[in-house]
Write a protein that holds these residues in place. Sequence first.
Motif, mmCIF file in Angstrom:
data_model
loop_
_atom_site.group_PDB
_atom_site.id
_atom_site.type_symbol
_atom_site.label_atom_id
_atom_site.label_comp_id
_atom_site.label_asym_id
_atom_site.label_seq_id
_atom_site.Cartn_x
_atom_site.Cartn_y
_atom_site.Cartn_z
ATOM 1 N N THR A 292 0.787 -1.234 0.000
ATOM 2 C CA THR A 292 0.000 0.000 0.000
ATOM 3 C C THR A 292 0.820 1.287 0.000
ATOM 4 O O THR A 292 0.357 2.299 -0.527
ATOM 5 C CB THR A 292 -0.949 0.044 1.215
ATOM 6 N N ILE A 293 2.002 1.287 0.601
ATOM 7 C CA ILE A 293 2.794 2.515 0.740
ATOM 8 C C ILE A 293 3.712 2.691 -0.473
ATOM 9 O O ILE A 293 4.351 1.749 -0.925
ATOM 10 C CB ILE A 293 3.651 2.486 2.025
ATOM 11 N N ARG A 294 3.793 3.918 -0.973
ATOM 12 C CA ARG A 294 4.693 4.254 -2.077
ATOM 13 C C ARG A 294 5.450 5.532 -1.752
ATOM 14 O O ARG A 294 4.923 6.433 -1.107
ATOM 15 C CB ARG A 294 3.922 4.471 -3.393
ATOM 16 N N LEU A 295 6.690 5.599 -2.203
ATOM 17 C CA LEU A 295 7.481 6.822 -2.122
ATOM 18 C C LEU A 295 7.565 7.418 -3.513
ATOM 19 O O LEU A 295 7.898 6.726 -4.474
ATOM 20 C CB LEU A 295 8.896 6.537 -1.630
ATOM 21 N N LYS A 296 7.267 8.709 -3.606
ATOM 22 C CA LYS A 296 7.348 9.412 -4.884
ATOM 23 C C LYS A 296 8.332 10.566 -4.731
ATOM 24 O O LYS A 296 8.197 11.394 -3.834
ATOM 25 C CB LYS A 296 5.983 9.958 -5.284
ATOM 26 N N PHE A 297 9.336 10.579 -5.600
ATOM 27 C CA PHE A 297 10.312 11.653 -5.621
ATOM 28 C C PHE A 297 9.876 12.675 -6.656
ATOM 29 O O PHE A 297 9.816 12.376 -7.849
ATOM 30 C CB PHE A 297 11.706 11.111 -5.967
ATOM 31 N N THR A 298 9.541 13.880 -6.206
ATOM 32 C CA THR A 298 9.185 14.973 -7.099
ATOM 33 C C THR A 298 10.401 15.896 -7.198
ATOM 34 O O THR A 298 11.376 15.705 -6.456
ATOM 35 C CB THR A 298 7.966 15.749 -6.557
ATOM 36 N N PRO A 299 10.386 16.902 -8.050
ATOM 37 C CA PRO A 299 11.541 17.800 -8.140
ATOM 38 C C PRO A 299 11.843 18.552 -6.843
ATOM 39 O O PRO A 299 12.973 18.941 -6.610
ATOM 40 C CB PRO A 299 11.140 18.779 -9.244
ATOM 41 N N THR A 300 10.836 18.731 -5.962
ATOM 42 C CA THR A 300 11.051 19.534 -4.759
ATOM 43 C C THR A 300 10.916 18.782 -3.440
ATOM 44 O O THR A 300 11.332 19.284 -2.410
ATOM 45 C CB THR A 300 10.065 20.707 -4.723
ATOM 46 N N ALA A 301 10.304 17.572 -3.451
ATOM 47 C CA ALA A 301 10.034 16.902 -2.177
ATOM 48 C C ALA A 301 9.866 15.399 -2.357
ATOM 49 O O ALA A 301 9.574 14.919 -3.451
ATOM 50 C CB ALA A 301 8.770 17.478 -1.543
ATOM 51 N N LEU A 302 10.035 14.689 -1.243
ATOM 52 C CA LEU A 302 9.710 13.270 -1.169
ATOM 53 C C LEU A 302 8.275 13.182 -0.661
ATOM 54 O O LEU A 302 7.932 13.786 0.360
ATOM 55 C CB LEU A 302 10.652 12.555 -0.199
ATOM 56 N N GLU A 303 7.421 12.469 -1.395
ATOM 57 C CA GLU A 303 6.030 12.303 -0.991
ATOM 58 C C GLU A 303 5.786 10.859 -0.588
ATOM 59 O O GLU A 303 6.234 9.938 -1.266
ATOM 60 C CB GLU A 303 5.079 12.668 -2.135
ATOM 61 N N VAL A 304 5.092 10.665 0.520
ATOM 62 C CA VAL A 304 4.705 9.335 0.978
ATOM 63 C C VAL A 304 3.217 9.181 0.683
ATOM 64 O O VAL A 304 2.408 10.007 1.104
ATOM 65 C CB VAL A 304 4.988 9.148 2.485
ATOM 66 N N LEU A 305 2.885 8.118 -0.077
ATOM 67 C CA LEU A 305 1.496 7.891 -0.479
ATOM 68 C C LEU A 305 1.006 6.541 0.012
ATOM 69 O O LEU A 305 1.782 5.593 0.094
ATOM 70 C CB LEU A 305 1.372 7.931 -2.002
ATOM 71 N N ARG A 306 -0.275 6.470 0.303
ATOM 72 C CA ARG A 306 -0.921 5.191 0.604
ATOM 73 C C ARG A 306 -2.067 5.059 -0.389
ATOM 74 O O ARG A 306 -3.019 5.827 -0.363
ATOM 75 C CB ARG A 306 -1.467 5.125 2.020
ATOM 76 N N GLN A 307 -1.955 4.078 -1.279
ATOM 77 C CA GLN A 307 -2.960 3.822 -2.307
ATOM 78 C C GLN A 307 -3.364 5.113 -3.017
ATOM 79 O O GLN A 307 -4.523 5.490 -3.060
ATOM 80 C CB GLN A 307 -4.174 3.124 -1.715
ATOM 81 N N GLU A 308 -2.387 5.827 -3.547
ATOM 82 C CA GLU A 308 -2.566 7.059 -4.318
ATOM 83 C C GLU A 308 -3.012 8.260 -3.488
ATOM 84 O O GLU A 308 -3.258 9.326 -4.036
ATOM 85 C CB GLU A 308 -3.553 6.843 -5.488
ATOM 86 N N ASN A 309 -3.152 8.127 -2.171
ATOM 87 C CA ASN A 309 -3.509 9.256 -1.306
ATOM 88 C C ASN A 309 -2.255 9.781 -0.627
ATOM 89 O O ASN A 309 -1.528 9.018 0.016
ATOM 90 C CB ASN A 309 -4.528 8.838 -0.235
ATOM 91 N N LEU A 310 -2.015 11.068 -0.736
ATOM 92 C CA LEU A 310 -0.832 11.682 -0.154
ATOM 93 C C LEU A 310 -0.934 11.681 1.369
ATOM 94 O O LEU A 310 -1.908 12.168 1.939
ATOM 95 C CB LEU A 310 -0.678 13.119 -0.661
#
Length: 167
Positions: free
Chosen positions: A93-111
């Motif tokens: 369920t948990i995903r890490l997304k690296f954007t140009p400005t921040a690390l985002e932690v998501l659970r099933q596409e919800n930030l």
Amino acid sequence: MTTTPLSNNGSHDEPADQPEASSVSPSENRSNENRPSTASENGPGSSKPETLSPSYKLSVGIILLAFPLMRFQIVVGIVFALLGLFLLYQTTTIRLKFTPTALEVLRQENLLKTFPYQDWETWKVFWPTVPILFYFKEVNSIHFLPVLFNPEELRDRLQTHCPKVAL
């Protein structure tokens, strides 16, 4: 009386409900939407968000370790099995997304949480040969995450987005 919306040039010639032509079929577009991006597609320094692919090694390893422990200490074995099952669920369920400005932690596409790189003081992936823990320190807080994602992708993205704060 019905009216049609104006087209881009201000005339009523084109019907408003005509879809635009696209070189990608709808099925191809849908299949690419949910696919995690990879370093080779985006390259270092890319401005596209990059989602790490999951790795089940840690959770499965803890579950497998629980079985021999149950032979000697049933309670300890059950605790390890429950921990492994919990981490298995988190891996799905948990995903890490690296954007140009921040690390985002998501659970099933919800930030869930955003960690701007500018606030990071340091980061480290513990035990490089068997990576199990990801640590990073922000200005006001310290964070530990189990490595539930591909460790090579994690290191690569960290080196790309915040290389100056690595331990």
